[in-house]
Scaffold this motif. Sequence first.
Motif, PDB file in Angstrom:
ATOM      1  N   SER A   1     -14.559 -32.229  41.291  1.00 34.82           N
ATOM      2  CA  SER A   1     -15.815 -31.907  40.617  1.00 34.82           C
ATOM      3  C   SER A   1     -16.494 -30.729  41.289  1.00 34.82           C
ATOM      4  O   SER A   1     -16.292 -30.466  42.471  1.00 34.82           O
ATOM      5  CB  SER A   1     -16.753 -33.122  40.599  1.00 34.82           C
ATOM      6  N   VAL A   2     -17.261 -30.004  40.487  1.00 38.04           N
ATOM      7  CA  VAL A   2     -18.003 -28.835  40.961  1.00 38.04           C
ATOM      8  C   VAL A   2     -19.418 -28.990  40.441  1.00 38.04           C
ATOM      9  O   VAL A   2     -19.611 -29.285  39.263  1.00 38.04           O
ATOM     10  CB  VAL A   2     -17.390 -27.535  40.372  1.00 38.04           C
ATOM     11  N   HIS A   3     -20.405 -28.810  41.308  1.00 36.17           N
ATOM     12  CA  HIS A   3     -21.796 -28.974  40.861  1.00 36.17           C
ATOM     13  C   HIS A   3     -22.621 -27.785  41.313  1.00 36.17           C
ATOM     14  O   HIS A   3     -22.514 -27.353  42.451  1.00 36.17           O
ATOM     15  CB  HIS A   3     -22.408 -30.241  41.458  1.00 36.17           C
ATOM     16  N   SER A   4     -23.436 -27.272  40.403  1.00 38.73           N
ATOM     17  CA  SER A   4     -24.364 -26.206  40.768  1.00 38.73           C
ATOM     18  C   SER A   4     -25.557 -26.815  41.477  1.00 38.73           C
ATOM     19  O   SER A   4     -26.132 -27.789  40.989  1.00 38.73           O
ATOM     20  CB  SER A   4     -24.868 -25.506  39.505  1.00 38.73           C
TER      21      SER A   4
ATOM     22  N   ALA B   1     -26.053 -22.259  44.626  1.00 35.90           N
ATOM     23  CA  ALA B   1     -24.973 -22.662  45.538  1.00 35.90           C
ATOM     24  C   ALA B   1     -24.111 -23.679  44.797  1.00 35.90           C
ATOM     25  O   ALA B   1     -24.456 -24.105  43.697  1.00 35.90           O
ATOM     26  CB  ALA B   1     -25.572 -23.274  46.799  1.00 35.90           C
ATOM     27  N   GLU B   2     -22.998 -24.071  45.409  1.00 35.84           N
ATOM     28  CA  GLU B   2     -22.133 -25.051  44.759  1.00 35.84           C
ATOM     29  C   GLU B   2     -21.711 -26.146  45.719  1.00 35.84           C
ATOM     30  O   GLU B   2     -21.526 -25.899  46.910  1.00 35.84           O
ATOM     31  CB  GLU B   2     -20.869 -24.364  44.198  1.00 35.84           C
ATOM     32  N   ALA B   3     -21.595 -27.350  45.173  1.00 32.29           N
ATOM     33  CA  ALA B   3     -21.013 -28.468  45.927  1.00 32.29           C
ATOM     34  C   ALA B   3     -19.689 -28.794  45.250  1.00 32.29           C
ATOM     35  O   ALA B   3     -19.627 -28.890  44.030  1.00 32.29           O
ATOM     36  CB  ALA B   3     -21.938 -29.674  45.879  1.00 32.29           C
ATOM     37  N   ILE B   4     -18.645 -28.951  46.050  1.00 34.69           N
ATOM     38  CA  ILE B   4     -17.297 -29.148  45.498  1.00 34.69           C
ATOM     39  C   ILE B   4     -16.675 -30.389  46.111  1.00 34.69           C
ATOM     40  O   ILE B   4     -16.824 -30.632  47.307  1.00 34.69           O
ATOM     41  CB  ILE B   4     -16.412 -27.934  45.849  1.00 34.69           C
ATOM     42  N   GLU B   5     -16.011 -31.176  45.276  1.00 36.55           N
ATOM     43  CA  GLU B   5     -15.235 -32.313  45.782  1.00 36.55           C
ATOM     44  C   GLU B   5     -13.759 -31.987  45.583  1.00 36.55           C
ATOM     45  O   GLU B   5     -13.318 -31.756  44.459  1.00 36.55           O
ATOM     46  CB  GLU B   5     -15.615 -33.574  44.999  1.00 36.55           C
ATOM     47  N   ALA B   6     -13.008 -31.924  46.691  1.00 34.45           N
ATOM     48  CA  ALA B   6     -11.585 -31.580  46.613  1.00 34.45           C
ATOM     49  C   ALA B   6     -10.778 -32.688  47.281  1.00 34.45           C
ATOM     50  O   ALA B   6     -11.257 -33.349  48.201  1.00 34.45           O
ATOM     51  CB  ALA B   6     -11.329 -30.253  47.324  1.00 34.45           C
ATOM     52  N   ILE B   7      -9.547 -32.899  46.808  1.00 28.25           N
ATOM     53  CA  ILE B   7      -8.696 -33.926  47.416  1.00 28.25           C
ATOM     54  C   ILE B   7      -7.619 -33.234  48.254  1.00 28.25           C
ATOM     55  O   ILE B   7      -6.981 -32.280  47.798  1.00 28.25           O
ATOM     56  CB  ILE B   7      -8.033 -34.806  46.343  1.00 28.25           C
TER      57      ILE B   7
ATOM     58  N   PRO C   1     -16.880 -17.893  55.113  1.00 32.53           N
ATOM     59  CA  PRO C   1     -18.281 -17.754  55.535  1.00 32.53           C
ATOM     60  C   PRO C   1     -19.219 -18.513  54.594  1.00 32.53           C
ATOM     61  O   PRO C   1     -19.001 -18.545  53.381  1.00 32.53           O
ATOM     62  CB  PRO C   1     -18.536 -16.240  55.425  1.00 32.53           C
ATOM     63  N   GLY C   2     -20.261 -19.120  55.161  1.00 34.34           N
ATOM     64  CA  GLY C   2     -21.259 -19.817  54.334  1.00 34.34           C
ATOM     65  C   GLY C   2     -20.763 -21.114  53.727  1.00 34.34           C
ATOM     66  O   GLY C   2     -21.367 -21.661  52.814  1.00 34.34           O
ATOM     67  N   THR C   3     -19.621 -21.640  54.244  1.00 34.57           N
ATOM     68  CA  THR C   3     -19.070 -22.891  53.704  1.00 34.57           C
ATOM     69  C   THR C   3     -19.139 -23.978  54.771  1.00 34.57           C
ATOM     70  O   THR C   3     -18.813 -23.734  55.928  1.00 34.57           O
ATOM     71  CB  THR C   3     -17.588 -22.692  53.303  1.00 34.57           C
ATOM     72  N   THR C   4     -19.588 -25.167  54.394  1.00 35.17           N
ATOM     73  CA  THR C   4     -19.594 -26.285  55.342  1.00 35.17           C
ATOM     74  C   THR C   4     -18.954 -27.494  54.675  1.00 35.17           C
ATOM     75  O   THR C   4     -18.973 -27.616  53.442  1.00 35.17           O
ATOM     76  CB  THR C   4     -21.037 -26.688  55.758  1.00 35.17           C
ATOM     77  N   ILE C   5     -18.380 -28.380  55.496  1.00 35.74           N
ATOM     78  CA  ILE C   5     -17.892 -29.665  54.984  1.00 35.74           C
ATOM     79  C   ILE C   5     -18.971 -30.685  55.296  1.00 35.74           C
ATOM     80  O   ILE C   5     -19.411 -30.802  56.438  1.00 35.74           O
ATOM     81  CB  ILE C   5     -16.551 -30.047  55.646  1.00 35.74           C
TER      82      ILE C   5
ATOM     83  N   VAL D   1     -12.800 -34.513  50.052  1.00 35.96           N
ATOM     84  CA  VAL D   1     -13.590 -33.686  50.977  1.00 35.96           C
ATOM     85  C   VAL D   1     -14.727 -33.033  50.188  1.00 35.96           C
ATOM     86  O   VAL D   1     -14.492 -32.405  49.152  1.00 35.96           O
ATOM     87  CB  VAL D   1     -12.694 -32.598  51.616  1.00 35.96           C
ATOM     88  N   ILE D   2     -15.964 -33.216  50.682  1.00 39.17           N
ATOM     89  CA  ILE D   2     -17.130 -32.629  49.997  1.00 39.17           C
ATOM     90  C   ILE D   2     -17.538 -31.361  50.736  1.00 39.17           C
ATOM     91  O   ILE D   2     -17.889 -31.407  51.917  1.00 39.17           O
ATOM     92  CB  ILE D   2     -18.330 -33.608  49.978  1.00 39.17           C
ATOM     93  N   LEU D   3     -17.465 -30.217  50.029  1.00 36.64           N
ATOM     94  CA  LEU D   3     -17.796 -28.927  50.657  1.00 36.64           C
ATOM     95  C   LEU D   3     -19.006 -28.296  49.981  1.00 36.64           C
ATOM     96  O   LEU D   3     -19.254 -28.529  48.787  1.00 36.64           O
ATOM     97  CB  LEU D   3     -16.631 -27.942  50.516  1.00 36.64           C
ATOM     98  N   PHE D   4     -19.720 -27.467  50.745  1.00 35.85           N
ATOM     99  CA  PHE D   4     -20.864 -26.735  50.197  1.00 35.85           C
ATOM    100  C   PHE D   4     -20.653 -25.255  50.392  1.00 35.85           C
ATOM    101  O   PHE D   4     -20.260 -24.817  51.468  1.00 35.85           O
ATOM    102  CB  PHE D   4     -22.160 -27.146  50.904  1.00 35.85           C
TER     103      PHE D   4
END
Length: 457
Positions: A368-371, A377-383, A405-409, A433-436
């Motif tokens: 999933s991808v959320h604005s 910015a975006e929040a992403i759920e990746a497997i 750059p600018g990405t955090t888990i 894994v939830i990333l921002f």
Amino acid sequence: MKIIILGAGQVGGTLAEHLASEANDITVVDTDAERLRNLGDRLDIRTVQGRASFPTVLRQAGADDADMLVAVTNSDETNMVACQVAHTLFHTPTKIARVREAAYLTRAGLFDNDAIPVDVLISPEQVVTHYIKRLIEIPGALQVIDFAGGKAQLVAVKAYYGGPLVGQQLRQLREHMPNVETRVAAIFRRDRPILPQGDTVIEADDEVFFIAAKANIRAVMSEMRRLDETYKRIVIAGGGQIGERLAEAIESRYQVKIIEMSPSRCRHLSDTLDSTVVLQGSASDRDLLMEENIADADIFLALTNDDEANIMSSLLAKRLGAKKVMTIINNPAYVDLIQGGDIDIAISPQLATIGTLLAHVRRGDIVSVHSLRRGAAEAIEAIAHGDSKSSKVIGKAIRDIGLPPGTTIGAIIRDEEVLIAHDDTVIAAGDHVILFLVDKKHIRDVEKLFHVGLSFF
């Protein structure tokens, strides 16, 4: 990827904008030459004028070798037929269609390769209803996003003067709440993103995004602000698709009233709904609102199709004493103008729908991808798939992963457990894994991290 977007309206245009900035080969099809010209001037895309479901038009748009077709015209039928044509004549691998009409959505087996071949169905009404329902369930939240089927949630709150953490450094969150695992993922201060560090100080009026297990959300919120009472009385203006679905979803737990203009629609609503009170009239009729004790309402929701009517009825309801006001705004240009003043939350159906679409367009196993903050910015759920040889993330501690750059888990969901990410947390196969991302131009790099190398196969 080579993607054809059918429909250059709000959703089609916004989707084209998102995808064109990520080095995809995009073609947009619409009957409206003016719309296509405006899009073509702004973005690096191809445009084709014509009827989206016609085989000749699809061929002209490059359907012969397209990876994906996204049908988001205003007509359900056009979207469905376009998917059928793309499947039968062009063997397009992935077909996504927006279908609004509940009469189609409730029929099992209708959207199947042997019937109407649609791989992914998007129903904006369903998405928006779910979005509003979560906001009602967590009083005081500005945005609520579910991950891994709701095990973890990302919640945005506005920090208030007097909140225990306001004026304190983020690292003190752990001292305040030794038994609760949480992580602040992003902070927006005066509309600018700040990447949270341990020594970042939370200021009043900051918009703070934090992630935690669902059970801990309210405890973390209480650190930023006074907790709102649980809502009881809800007034909905507009008994259309969204108003009806929302009332149906919440009427067993709350006292719900719907105000609807059309007498025939009112009859339909009172036949369909169980305990919701249906009132015929205008939501911007001051006398009607006073008569229905709007001052006792915990939330007033303006859900009609008319932005101006929604804004005016919301302002009136707030002036007459409604405690919280949420408004659907279809024109994205209005959203930032009105949120945070008298209107507490402005909801953009386009942005809610775009997130659902983007999840299916991303490479790698992106669930999933959320604005966040209307696309800032975006929040992403990746497997994470594979093993330590074939994957760039599995078996590595977070500190050793080369994040863009600018990405955090923010968190990892492993089976039933929600693990808040620390530098020494090691990622395992099958983890969600939830990333921002504060800077969306690095989205491709994130996708590459979750690609599985060939040695896995």
